[in-house]
Design a protein around this motif. Structure first.
Motif, PDB file in Angstrom:
ATOM      1  N   GLY A  52       0.776  -1.229   0.000  1.00 19.44           N
ATOM      2  CA  GLY A  52       0.000   0.000   0.000  1.00 19.44           C
ATOM      3  C   GLY A  52       0.809   1.281   0.000  1.00 19.44           C
ATOM      4  N   THR A  53       2.131   1.174   0.205  1.00 21.20           N
ATOM      5  CA  THR A  53       2.980   2.364   0.227  1.00 21.20           C
ATOM      6  C   THR A  53       4.329   2.051  -0.410  1.00 21.20           C
ATOM      7  OG1 THR A  53       3.975   1.865   2.395  1.00 21.20           O
ATOM      8  CG2 THR A  53       1.919   3.161   2.384  1.00 21.20           C
ATOM      9  N   TYR A  54       5.015   3.113  -0.843  1.00 22.01           N
ATOM     10  CA  TYR A  54       6.371   2.927  -1.358  1.00 22.01           C
ATOM     11  C   TYR A  54       7.298   2.444  -0.243  1.00 22.01           C
ATOM     12  CZ  TYR A  54       5.030   5.515  -5.595  1.00 22.01           C
ATOM     13  OH  TYR A  54       4.432   5.917  -6.756  1.00 22.01           O
ATOM     14  N   ALA A  55       7.090   2.976   0.959  1.00 19.88           N
ATOM     15  CA  ALA A  55       7.944   2.584   2.085  1.00 19.88           C
ATOM     16  C   ALA A  55       7.784   1.104   2.386  1.00 19.88           C
ATOM     17  CB  ALA A  55       7.595   3.422   3.314  1.00 19.88           C
ATOM     18  N   GLY A  56       6.544   0.623   2.366  1.00 22.74           N
ATOM     19  CA  GLY A  56       6.311  -0.794   2.629  1.00 22.74           C
ATOM     20  C   GLY A  56       6.924  -1.668   1.559  1.00 22.74           C
ATOM     21  N   ALA A  57       6.774  -1.268   0.297  1.00 23.34           N
ATOM     22  CA  ALA A  57       7.371  -2.026  -0.792  1.00 23.34           C
ATOM     23  C   ALA A  57       8.890  -2.013  -0.692  1.00 23.34           C
ATOM     24  CB  ALA A  57       6.929  -1.445  -2.135  1.00 23.34           C
ATOM     25  N   SER A  58       9.429  -0.867  -0.274  1.00 23.77           N
ATOM     26  CA  SER A  58      10.877  -0.750  -0.104  1.00 23.77           C
ATOM     27  C   SER A  58      11.399  -1.734   0.931  1.00 23.77           C
ATOM     28  CB  SER A  58      11.227   0.683   0.319  1.00 23.77           C
ATOM     29  OG  SER A  58      12.568   0.781   0.742  1.00 23.77           O
ATOM     30  N   ALA A  59      10.701  -1.820   2.075  1.00 23.19           N
ATOM     31  CA  ALA A  59      11.115  -2.737   3.140  1.00 23.19           C
ATOM     32  C   ALA A  59      10.994  -4.189   2.689  1.00 23.19           C
ATOM     33  CB  ALA A  59      10.276  -2.493   4.391  1.00 23.19           C
ATOM     34  N   ALA A  74      -3.432   7.603  -5.127  1.00 26.05           N
ATOM     35  CA  ALA A  74      -3.181   7.805  -3.689  1.00 26.05           C
ATOM     36  C   ALA A  74      -4.510   8.127  -3.013  1.00 26.05           C
ATOM     37  CB  ALA A  74      -2.182   8.939  -3.475  1.00 26.05           C
ATOM     38  N   VAL A  75      -4.956   7.247  -2.116  1.00 22.39           N
ATOM     39  CA  VAL A  75      -6.233   7.414  -1.409  1.00 22.39           C
ATOM     40  C   VAL A  75      -5.970   7.297   0.092  1.00 22.39           C
ATOM     41  CG1 VAL A  75      -8.581   6.570  -1.096  1.00 22.39           C
ATOM     42  CG2 VAL A  75      -7.476   6.393  -3.338  1.00 22.39           C
ATOM     43  N   ASP A  76      -6.133   8.421   0.807  1.00 22.94           N
ATOM     44  CA  ASP A  76      -5.920   8.430   2.263  1.00 22.94           C
ATOM     45  C   ASP A  76      -4.551   7.875   2.639  1.00 22.94           C
ATOM     46  OD1 ASP A  76      -8.476   9.467   2.672  1.00 22.94           O
ATOM     47  OD2 ASP A  76      -9.376   7.476   2.759  1.00 22.94           O
ATOM     48  N   GLY A  77      -3.545   8.241   1.863  1.00 25.85           N
ATOM     49  CA  GLY A  77      -2.182   7.825   2.185  1.00 25.85           C
ATOM     50  C   GLY A  77      -1.826   6.422   1.749  1.00 25.85           C
ATOM     51  N   VAL A  78      -2.728   5.753   1.042  1.00 26.70           N
ATOM     52  CA  VAL A  78      -2.489   4.382   0.595  1.00 26.70           C
ATOM     53  C   VAL A  78      -2.546   4.334  -0.930  1.00 26.70           C
ATOM     54  CG1 VAL A  78      -3.326   1.996   0.665  1.00 26.70           C
ATOM     55  CG2 VAL A  78      -3.468   3.434   2.711  1.00 26.70           C
ATOM     56  N   ARG A  79      -1.647   3.574  -1.530  1.00 27.93           N
ATOM     57  CA  ARG A  79      -1.621   3.437  -2.982  1.00 27.93           C
ATOM     58  C   ARG A  79      -2.626   2.356  -3.399  1.00 27.93           C
ATOM     59  NH1 ARG A  79       1.483   7.685  -5.161  1.00 27.93           N
ATOM     60  NH2 ARG A  79       2.900   8.273  -3.475  1.00 27.93           N
ATOM     61  N   ARG A  80      -3.654   2.763  -4.145  1.00 29.43           N
ATOM     62  CA  ARG A  80      -4.679   1.840  -4.606  1.00 29.43           C
ATOM     63  C   ARG A  80      -4.486   1.577  -6.102  1.00 29.43           C
ATOM     64  NH1 ARG A  80      -6.518  -0.202   0.086  1.00 29.43           N
ATOM     65  NH2 ARG A  80      -7.346   1.414   1.479  1.00 29.43           N
ATOM     66  N   PRO A  81      -4.510   0.302  -6.532  1.00 28.97           N
ATOM     67  CA  PRO A  81      -4.306  -0.009  -7.952  1.00 28.97           C
ATOM     68  C   PRO A  81      -5.466   0.482  -8.810  1.00 28.97           C
ATOM     69  CG  PRO A  81      -4.918  -1.976  -6.728  1.00 28.97           C
ATOM     70  CD  PRO A  81      -4.663  -0.915  -5.709  1.00 28.97           C
ATOM     71  N   THR A  82      -5.134   1.017  -9.971  1.00 23.11           N
ATOM     72  CA  THR A  82      -6.144   1.442 -10.935  1.00 23.11           C
ATOM     73  C   THR A  82      -6.629   0.214 -11.718  1.00 23.11           C
ATOM     74  OG1 THR A  82      -4.500   1.831 -12.670  1.00 23.11           O
ATOM     75  CG2 THR A  82      -5.002   3.675 -11.172  1.00 23.11           C
ATOM     76  N   ARG A  83      -7.623   0.412 -12.563  1.00 21.44           N
ATOM     77  CA  ARG A  83      -8.118  -0.694 -13.371  1.00 21.44           C
ATOM     78  C   ARG A  83      -7.045  -1.210 -14.320  1.00 21.44           C
ATOM     79  NH1 ARG A  83     -13.879   0.502 -15.970  1.00 21.44           N
ATOM     80  NH2 ARG A  83     -13.524  -1.673 -16.550  1.00 21.44           N
ATOM     81  N   GLN A  84      -6.228  -0.273 -14.851  1.00 16.94           N
ATOM     82  CA  GLN A  84      -5.131  -0.709 -15.724  1.00 16.94           C
ATOM     83  C   GLN A  84      -4.121  -1.539 -14.938  1.00 16.94           C
ATOM     84  OE1 GLN A  84      -6.297   2.361 -15.453  1.00 16.94           O
ATOM     85  NE2 GLN A  84      -6.685   3.262 -17.482  1.00 16.94           N
ATOM     86  N   CYS A  85      -3.896  -1.135 -13.696  1.00 18.13           N
ATOM     87  CA  CYS A  85      -2.967  -1.890 -12.850  1.00 18.13           C
ATOM     88  C   CYS A  85      -3.506  -3.288 -12.558  1.00 18.13           C
ATOM     89  CB  CYS A  85      -2.735  -1.130 -11.545  1.00 18.13           C
ATOM     90  SG  CYS A  85      -1.472  -1.848 -10.475  1.00 18.13           S
TER      91      CYS A  85
END
Length: 279
Positions: free
Chosen positions: A16-23, A50-61
């Protein structure tokens, strides 16, 4: 398209975040953002909102991730060829309540994983229903039937429910453990509401809290059969079997229905519930 870049898309989806993916991937957070920006530029589509600080996948994603999941399964299968192993290969994320994971699935998980060395299970748990979507879980066990959704749903079975109260109240009114208002539709809540309890001072959807309160012999509440074996043997408690049972449902992402790893895991989940019903 670089496979490592595609893994970044999946990691951002899961965390849900770049930081989480980084870790998770053990790379720098700025690298995650830079590479994701390059992927979006190359594809010509936006992958996350970006929705409420969380990265949400789009339909293309979503479309990209469906292919990423298949590629991950194929990559794991290639590793299995190298290792000379046989059997289904994959990593399955199972969403369920804490009680279901701890008391129905976990006791049988070791033998299942031993018999299927190519499988990995990730348990996603919470006191209530874990949110089930294409991007958060592959399978989900629900204690309420969803009204709609882009997934396959089937009934796993039903669970008996018991109402517990102190055998000897000693002239005192025990504390009533009830469920939050949003769970009014479940059989447990309906049963307790019909009793018109007066000493309602514990509200929770956490089965372990209710069980601990009942074990004190100073509280009343309703528990599913898989969570109350010690209480049924306690002569200081009176147990009443509820006339209505709780249905349990299995949700499976449509694109995984024919996947061998998913089918093996579904069969195992069903067996866990059948074993519980026979006990």
């Amino acid at each position: 398209m670089n496979w490592d870049d595609l893994r970044i898309i999946a990691a951002v989806r899961d965390e849900g975040t770049y930081a989480g993916a980084s870790a998770r991937l053990r790379i720098d957070e700025t690298t995650v953002g830079r590479r994701l920006a390059r992927i979006q530029r190359d594809l010509g589509v936006k992958l996350f909102d970006a929705v409420d600080g969380v990265r949400r996948p789009t339909r293309q994603c979503e479309a990209v991730l469906a292919h990423v999941g298949a590629m991950a399964a194929h990559a794991a299968a290639i590793d299995r060829i190298k290792e000379g192993q046989v059997g289904p290969v994959g990593r399955l994320r199972i969403a369920s309540t804490n009680a279901v994971a701890e008391e129905l699935l976990a006791p049988h998980a070791s033998s299942f994983l031993r018999d299927h060395p190519g499988l990995t299970l990730q348990f996603l748990t919470a006191s209530g229903n874990v949110k089930f979507s294409r991007w958060q879980a592959d399978l989900a066990i629900r204690l309420r039937k969803p009204e709609k959704g882009d997934f396959t749903i089937s009934k796993l079975g039903d669970v008996r429910l018991y109402f517990f109260e102190p055998a000897d109240r000693g002239g005192r009114e025990p504390v009533a453990c009830v469920y939050p208002d949003e769970l009014d539709a479940i059989p447990e809540a309906q049963f307790l509401r019909a009793k018109r309890l007066t000493n309602v001072r514990c509200v929770t959807d956490n089965i372990r809290i209710i069980r601990t309160m009942i074990q004190s012999h100073q509280a009343i509440g309703v528990l599913p059969e898989h969570s109350c074996a010690p209480l049924l043997a306690d002569r200081s408690l009176r147990a009443t079997l509820l006339p209505k049972r709780r249905d349990v449902w299995l949700l499976v992402q449509n694109h995984l229905k024919r996947d061998p790893a998913t089918r093996a895991t579904i069969a195992w989940v069903r067996a866990c519930f059948q074993d519980s019903a026979r006990e």
